[in-house]
Scaffold this motif. Structure first.
Motif, PDB file in Angstrom:
ATOM      1  N   VAL A 152      46.802  33.935  37.277  1.00 47.57           N
ATOM      2  CA  VAL A 152      46.558  34.894  36.189  1.00 47.57           C
ATOM      3  C   VAL A 152      47.844  35.494  35.622  1.00 47.57           C
ATOM      4  CG1 VAL A 152      44.304  35.479  37.171  1.00 47.57           C
ATOM      5  CG2 VAL A 152      46.277  36.916  37.724  1.00 47.57           C
ATOM      6  N   GLN A 153      49.006  35.023  36.084  1.00 42.35           N
ATOM      7  CA  GLN A 153      50.267  35.649  35.710  1.00 42.35           C
ATOM      8  C   GLN A 153      50.485  35.755  34.210  1.00 42.35           C
ATOM      9  OE1 GLN A 153      52.901  37.132  37.746  1.00 42.35           O
ATOM     10  NE2 GLN A 153      50.883  37.270  38.662  1.00 42.35           N
ATOM     11  N   ALA A 154      50.081  34.744  33.467  1.00 41.01           N
ATOM     12  CA  ALA A 154      50.382  34.720  32.025  1.00 41.01           C
ATOM     13  C   ALA A 154      49.258  35.256  31.157  1.00 41.01           C
ATOM     14  CB  ALA A 154      50.733  33.289  31.593  1.00 41.01           C
ATOM     15  N   LEU A 155      48.191  35.788  31.739  1.00 39.11           N
ATOM     16  CA  LEU A 155      47.114  36.347  30.914  1.00 39.11           C
ATOM     17  C   LEU A 155      47.634  37.401  29.934  1.00 39.11           C
ATOM     18  CD1 LEU A 155      44.063  36.695  33.329  1.00 39.11           C
ATOM     19  CD2 LEU A 155      44.261  35.179  31.352  1.00 39.11           C
ATOM     20  N   PRO A 156      48.439  38.373  30.381  1.00 45.23           N
ATOM     21  CA  PRO A 156      48.934  39.357  29.408  1.00 45.23           C
ATOM     22  C   PRO A 156      49.748  38.712  28.290  1.00 45.23           C
ATOM     23  CG  PRO A 156      49.261  40.142  31.655  1.00 45.23           C
ATOM     24  CD  PRO A 156      48.865  38.713  31.765  1.00 45.23           C
ATOM     25  N   ASP A 157      50.484  37.631  28.602  1.00 46.20           N
ATOM     26  CA  ASP A 157      51.311  36.965  27.589  1.00 46.20           C
ATOM     27  C   ASP A 157      50.445  36.276  26.538  1.00 46.20           C
ATOM     28  OD1 ASP A 157      53.608  37.728  29.012  1.00 46.20           O
ATOM     29  OD2 ASP A 157      53.506  35.929  30.262  1.00 46.20           O
ATOM     30  N   PHE A 158      49.433  35.538  26.978  1.00 46.53           N
ATOM     31  CA  PHE A 158      48.556  34.867  26.007  1.00 46.53           C
ATOM     32  C   PHE A 158      47.838  35.881  25.128  1.00 46.53           C
ATOM     33  CE2 PHE A 158      48.810  31.154  28.897  1.00 46.53           C
ATOM     34  CZ  PHE A 158      49.077  30.170  27.965  1.00 46.53           C
ATOM     35  N   LEU A 159      47.376  36.973  25.715  1.00 44.18           N
ATOM     36  CA  LEU A 159      46.664  37.975  24.936  1.00 44.18           C
ATOM     37  C   LEU A 159      47.583  38.663  23.928  1.00 44.18           C
ATOM     38  CD1 LEU A 159      44.515  39.458  27.827  1.00 44.18           C
ATOM     39  CD2 LEU A 159      43.637  38.229  25.830  1.00 44.18           C
ATOM     40  N   ARG A 160      48.856  38.773  24.272  1.00 45.33           N
ATOM     41  CA  ARG A 160      49.827  39.379  23.353  1.00 45.33           C
ATOM     42  C   ARG A 160      50.218  38.423  22.239  1.00 45.33           C
ATOM     43  NH1 ARG A 160      55.212  38.744  23.737  1.00 45.33           N
ATOM     44  NH2 ARG A 160      54.994  38.017  25.895  1.00 45.33           N
ATOM     45  N   LEU A 161      50.316  37.135  22.544  1.00 47.98           N
ATOM     46  CA  LEU A 161      50.867  36.168  21.598  1.00 47.98           C
ATOM     47  C   LEU A 161      49.835  35.560  20.650  1.00 47.98           C
ATOM     48  CD1 LEU A 161      53.236  34.309  24.084  1.00 47.98           C
ATOM     49  CD2 LEU A 161      53.955  35.746  22.162  1.00 47.98           C
TER      50      LEU A 161
END
Length: 220
Positions: A72-81
């Motif tokens: 789940v590490q990149a969930l915040p990144d995908f949601l931001r991008l």
């Protein structure tokens, strides 16, 4: 990162190892361009989105096989991008792990208290260098649900054992299935971690043997 790409009938799958654990993030989408989903947001969000754009794919779903920190590490990144992208879809059995940054906090002593578990998880995430970014509550998935990714269809198979909410995503038409840490090459996922259940793992494995033909390609 070095990507891997393969076409399965009407679906294309791209993969890249995303973090210090070597966990893979997958893009699963329409081979001729269109919609795609991220299966397990382990890392390299910007890179995967660039790769999707070259393939004329747009991310419409975030799907999680389970809630462990390396997935789940990149969930915040995908949601931001990705503007307008909805929170990830995940089985309710693992939903609480997003509140503790993907760490399966054991239910003993003061860690059973809401708030204390989050602080403890944040400290552990800091020590190992993983994200402590706030993650939104997931949208629920249930056994038997069908997730639509453009013209593609993924059936949700709930396979508790590694975690309470572990799921496989099965594209029956294109003979490919995403298994997360439930089933891997030459082995199965651990069932000795906090919130794991070895008896449930045995039942889930028996179910997959019964329901999924041996010629299906399994991606973990």
């Amino acid at each position: 990162p070095k990507p891997w790409e393969r076409v399965f009938g009407s679906a294309v799958v791209m993969a890249v190892r995303g973090n210090a654990f070597g966990t893979i993030s997958y893009l699963y989408g329409e081979a001729e361009g269109g919609a795609c989903a991220v299966v397990d947001s382990s890392g390299h969000a910007e890179y995967l989105l660039q790769h999707a754009a070259r393939r004329r794919l747009r991310v419409t779903e975030l799907l999680q096989t389970h809630g462990h920190l390396d997935h789940v590490q990149a969930l915040p990144d995908f949601l931001r991008l990705v503007p307008g992208l909805q929170p990830p879809r995940m089985h309710a059995g693992d939903a609480q792990m997003l509140r503790t940054f993907g760490i399966p906090v054991p239910a003993w002593g003061p860690l059973r208290l809401r708030g204390v578990d989050t602080v403890g998880a944040a400290f552990f995430a800091y020590v190992i260098g993983f994200t402590r970014a706030r993650m939104p509550p997931p949208r629920p998935l249930e056994d038997g649900d069908v997730v639509r990714v453009g013209a593609l269809r993924l059936r949700v198979i709930h396979v508790p054992g590694h975690t309470p909410g572990s799921c496989c995503f099965y594209d029956e038409a294109n003979r490919v299935m995403f298994s997360g840490d439930f089933l891997m090459k030459g082995t199965v996922g651990r069932s000795d971690l906090p919130q794991s259940d070895p008896d449930a793992m045995v039942r889930s494995l028996a179910r997959i043997v019964d329901e999924v033909p041996p010629d299906v390609v399994i991606l973990s």
